[in-house]
Motif scaffolding. Structure first.
Motif, short mmCIF file in Angstrom:
data_model
loop_
_atom_site.label_atom_id
_atom_site.label_comp_id
_atom_site.label_asym_id
_atom_site.label_seq_id
_atom_site.Cartn_x
_atom_site.Cartn_y
_atom_site.Cartn_z
N GLU A 107 0.73 -1.11 -0.03
CA GLU A 107 0.03 0.10 0.26
C GLU A 107 0.90 1.32 0.17
OE1 GLU A 107 -3.76 0.06 2.21
OE2 GLU A 107 -3.16 -1.69 3.23
N TYR A 108 2.07 1.04 -0.14
CA TYR A 108 3.03 2.36 0.07
C TYR A 108 3.12 3.18 -0.91
CZ TYR A 108 6.97 4.66 2.57
OH TYR A 108 7.63 5.45 3.12
N ASN A 109 2.84 2.77 -2.29
CA ASN A 109 3.25 3.82 -3.43
C ASN A 109 2.32 3.33 -4.52
OD1 ASN A 109 5.62 5.37 -3.19
ND2 ASN A 109 6.72 3.45 -3.10
N GLY A 110 1.94 2.17 -4.73
CA GLY A 110 1.14 1.91 -6.10
C GLY A 110 -0.28 2.55 -5.96
N LYS A 111 -0.97 2.27 -4.66
CA LYS A 111 -2.27 2.77 -4.74
C LYS A 111 -2.46 4.37 -5.08
CE LYS A 111 -3.25 3.23 0.29
NZ LYS A 111 -4.20 2.52 1.14
N PHE A 112 -1.45 5.02 -4.96
CA PHE A 112 -1.69 6.46 -5.17
C PHE A 112 -1.49 6.86 -6.79
CE2 PHE A 112 -0.29 6.23 -0.84
CZ PHE A 112 -1.65 6.58 -0.14
#
Lengths: 420, 420, 420, 420
Positions: free
Chosen positions: D371-376
């Motif tokens: 959830e750190y980067n990709g979901k943004f």
């Protein structure tokens, strides 16, 4: 014989009052951290620190600057930061942004208070005959003003703490109590014969302009409850589906219930409230497991305590459900001297069925105090009585408190009335 | 001798009234295209077509379905589409989305009206002694209800047309006039001695529940203006900086002035209004070049015509500026029989300084009519009189119209009062 | 030999195209009442009438006024009313208020169209060598512009009708079809070797500036689905809890799902949808009883039809659930010539995993067309393909359609891709 | 020979890094009062105290609880209070309400940090071969995470202080400097030949998942500025009417300029800014009297310092005005090794013309780091470089920072590029 004696005595008395009121504000803030005193949890509420500074600014702006030669303001910027709504006194910091003022710090605000206190006391010490009436009137108004903010300080910080899912306590149970005293469960109807009745402040002692002029009204005969509606009473209303029945509600009230998802008073926690998991409050209690947040944190609901933190909409819906109605403010005032009436003040402010309109012949005070009451006379409802957060000696039977109908972060409840 | 004669006559009379009121609604819609009749320019306003259908639904839901055996609804879906706010009658189409109902079409709504009219007239034709009082009461209520919507139809379509930068006229100048008649410029103060006065509807003829019970109030002596405040008067208030002086305004009013950018009544156009370029209105006129939008489109301001489309906030600020105040609703009612009083009705509704609270002993009508008035008794102000859009015979001196204080798309103005 | 022959022929051809495109707009509006054509159901959508007028304004403002001596505008006010977003062409009516324009009427807008058509055709008839290239380019741009609005006209009116709880049909089933053709349920993966690939428009024939310049990109090998994701596929995603699993969603997508309460595509109706009661649609159908609103009203879901009215968020979440991903716009373009690929256009626009950024070396068209595409290149996603509402001949494999990620009132679906 | 030596050394090294990073967070908070550390000035920003607690929670939730037997959480309620957006880790305190958490106090948060630090250091002290790689990876991620929050801590508290009309300084001028170093005014274009270029992280050392996989892209030849756009440059853009010319702006950008009333970068104060009266800042300065708020309070604008606190919209408009454009993120990365390039990092993050899309073949990290980067990766723009608030050693040329296009409370500026 010393003609100045009475004046000096009056000044001494007033200084004592001044010290007591000012000290009480600090005592109310004492249980709070600097962080607690800084935040603003909604636009209608203000930070503790802001209350402490604003009440000080009032003395500075209304008393010291116009009436003291050579007074040096503590910090001229505070005039902008801590004016509340006085248009005549210039622009001011926007109300919804009061919580953004991390500076000045709590310590600086305390220094501000000390600076102003010193100047006020010096002014009282040099009281001279000619100027005295005006000085006394302003100081009295400033103290009454500060007492009003003392109540708001308590209700505002409670709201702020209620927004923390850990629901921390404002003060420990061993401290001075703000608990709502329980009363006997039985309720009696007291009869008033109606007729021609005098209402409003009769003079002699302090009053706000909105309590005047005293005048006569005509009342029909009515009955009024000898006590407040209790938490146990109100729990029955909830259990009976009170929050699901539109027929009980005013139209705006029902719209608010739906839009806000209300299903109980503001600080009640149902047994399935997720905050209880965080809070770790043991279950227990009565009346179907309700818990109530208050000055001492979360406690099991006390059935006999007056219900509080109610909006006018909820108060009116409850009364409808109970086959009764709210008293008008004049019925309340007339009934306040009935033998047997209980819980008039010291528990919760009591919503009346009266809109906050001017009395016949009302004129605002002259000067900046003109903005004190009159300009709010639309869209609000009158509350009577006084609450556990009202400073001693502040309220009186002619006192007209007022809030918009959806407000429910105050110590507000109700007393029933009905036709004969 | 025929004992049915009086009943038959009464039924005939009522049928004539029914036909006249129903026809008037269609006449009001006649100048409008199907598109005009469909749109909703703000949540507070409703489309013309919706008014035509809703008033018809009222007869269907309250009269025909409960009181006519074998009545076949025109379209059962209309029950959902055209219920306004009656919680007791089930869910309904959301108010802010009324303008999304392109279907049913205007033609279908007219067919709906014809279907219901036929059934109502048939019901009136078979009137029998036992059922008559109830039928008559509902039909009367339905007609009064439709008359209220006739006024709203006009004010709502004016608002819709005012949102079109071309500012088209609702009706041509040669049609039946809704113009506000000019009056002589001089204004006289009429004196009322005050004292014990009866207010409220005395019975005999139709009234709404909110006008009852009739009761006594105490009035102080006062003076009231014999005429309405005129456009010319109001233009002076503007020219004197009325919209820039917070001291004249209630707190909520001043906040609204600033948030909405008000600088004149809702339908006034300053000479620099960009819509005038689109509109092509010639300059001319008087009072500093104001133009006013109204039922006949854009016209130069007429100094002697009553000012209209004012909010309560503006009315109260004007009165403050004029060194006077608004009358209370009871002062207005008491003054309505004073010799020499002018423009009581037929021009604009007159804001009073009275919040819309229940009368002592007020009880709503039984049945679904319970939702008609009582549930709106909070947060609104009382208006008295009647406007150029009020159908003939609809208003009376005890009539209590009500709107929130910021509403200004109605034919609303003011009359001054003052202390003696 | 006549040197003008080719020009005259070109002008004739263009006139035929012009007539066909212009007639098609009117044909699309033909099933709609004047009321249908007037309303605006959300700020992102426009009224049918507005589309008809705006596309006409485009020819007037960009072609006739700058390029025709002596052209008389139909109504100079329309320049303000029907400009969409061209800052260079002056102020304009606010987009969210387009639905308030009941005037001009549908009939006036048709007259406006006829007036402009006559002038354009006259201009084409007098085409001369020197001016021709510019005239032709503007007319071509105007026709492509109108074709884009033809698709919007259909999607906007569907949205408007979807807001009516009766869910009326845009056109009868017997009319020209806009139905999404069903396809075989089996899905095959097509392989693309990647590598250096040319993308963008190669010249020859019309293109928008955003398709240029043609340039090379590097692609990794990938697989792409030969067909679109179907309603049956998507119903499985829903049944598997797709709308309840945050791990499948982009952060903004999940926030939107929760804020908007999404639980299926925009025009799907679950069996418990309250509108079905109003609509009277029979149950039946398949895939767990879903019904789907479309151009022919409410119909049982067809499992083999491509899923439509999806946001980018939903498309991306579906792909994640399916263990795949969306293709980039360049993968899509490269794959468009793969043997065996199906449903490239004519069904739904296909969301890609590419933000709408400018191509390397992109320069907007000169003149007012500079505002056509480039200024929207932020915050949007590219869609490729074409839909059942896209006019014949309008789309091409290099065509870059674009919408914000939450938009879901268009004919938008998806095609899967995956790594090798 | 001791085979554990390398592991023990690695653990020692990591512990030193851990201590240094953790101490730096406290050092950043050191100039702030408890009140400063508590408030949240907008939903996008977080309180200092929250940053201090959240970064600690990250180690507790991702490292200690899953990987340490017998770890006792400091306070289980903090799991709810200080989770930011990890759906996989359960419900969390709503982001916009972080400023309402007066409790836990700053002191309790420091105690929380000490508690977790002790446990992490103990874990590092007992590092064993098998578990080491995972522990090391999580600690590294946690430290990088904390460094990101260190920059946010600075930008968020600056925003908070900027909301105080007194504009207090975050730190005194004598403290460690965060000033943007001035550079020579001359600007040179550096040429890049384009062609096939490798981008993305090559492995070896820490990187975030969004920098991978490394892959080839094709670039056209381009030129890029050797330095950042300066305040002096930007002041010319303003003086030339940059904020009044819609043709320079993206559509969403222009809408934002108008809606927000932007007329200069976020922290610039025009000479007529009313806050200057409160602040008492002397005039002086250059470039038409601009003052700039920053870490040391209000200072006269320095013409040679890089412009900062710009939104993407403003950066793109400036580039358009300058006859240039923003570089793509790949051009920036390719140019980062050009001889003569200056101010790559340590001043401001540089907006690129690249939307934040996934790299070809991108897969998020497994576990909760997914959830750190990709979901943004939607709706945001890539920034490259690094700022004066970026901790030493945190950034690198492949680093992809990202923000929405309207964000302007970060240290964000731009560097120009153009076609050859």
């Amino acid at each position: 014989m010393n003609p100045d004696r009475p004046l000096a005595q009056a000044a001494d008395t007033l200084r004592e009052q001044y010290r007591a009121v000012r000290a009480h504000s600090l005592a109310l803030a004492a249980p709070l951290s600097a962080e607690d005193q800084c935040i603003q949890s909604m636009p209608d509420a203000s930070p503790t620190k802001w209350h402490l500074a604003h009440t000080t600014w009032f003395f500075e702006a209304v008393l010291l600057q116009p009436h003291t030669h050579g007074y040096t303001p503590f910090d001229t910027r505070f005039h902008y930061l801590f004016n509340s709504y006085y248009e005549a006194l210039g622009p001011r910091h926007p109300r919804p942004q009061r919580g953004l003022l991390t500076r000045p710090s709590v310590d600086e605000v305390r220094a501000y208070r000390a600076h102003v206190d010193e100047a006020v006391e010096a002014l009282l010490g040099r009281a001279v005959e000619g100027a005295w009436p005006q000085v006394e009137a302003i100081v009295m108004l400033g103290l009454q003003h500060e007492q009003q903010h003392q109540e708001l300080l308590v209700t505002d910080i409670l709201h702020a703490l209620s927004c923390n899912p850990m629901l921390p306590a404002y003060r420990s149970a061993s401290g001075p109590s703000l608990r709502l005293a329980a009363v006997p469960a039985s309720m009696r109807w007291l009869r008033h014969a109606g007729g021609r009745v005098e209402v409003g402040h009769a003079g002699g002692g302090f009053s706000f302009d909105n309590e005047t002029p005293r005048h006569e009204v005509l009342l029909r005969p009515f009955e009024i409850a000898d006590r407040l509606v209790s938490c146990g009473d109100y729990a029955q209303f909830i259990a009976d589906g009170g929050y699901q029945r539109p027929d009980l509600w005013l139209s705006d009230g029902w719209a608010t219930v739906q839009a806000q998802g209300w299903r109980c008073p503001a600080y009640w926690l149902a047994p399935d409230d997720p905050r209880l998991a965080l809070h770790g409050a043991g279950g227990g209690g009565n009346s179907a497991g309700w818990q109530v947040f208050g000055v001492h944190g979360v406690r099991p609901l006390e059935a006999d305590a007056p219900v509080s933190q109610l909006s006018f909409y909820e108060a009116a819906a409850y009364a409808e459900w109970a086959g009764a109605r709210l008293p008008t403010e004049f019925e309340w005032e007339a009934a306040s001297s009935l033998p047997g009436i209980r819980q008039l003040t010291g528990h919760v402010w009591q919503w009346t069925r009266s809109s906050y309109d001017p009395y016949p012949g009302f004129r605002p005070l002259p000067g900046i105090a003109a903005e004190y009451n009159g300009k709010f006379m639309v869209g609000q409802l009158v509350l009577r009585g006084g609450s556990s957060a009202t400073p001693d000696g502040h309220a009186r039977p002619t006192y007209r408190n007022f809030f918009p109908p959806a407000a429910r972060w105050q110590f507000t409840g109700l007393r029933l009335a009905r036709e004969l």
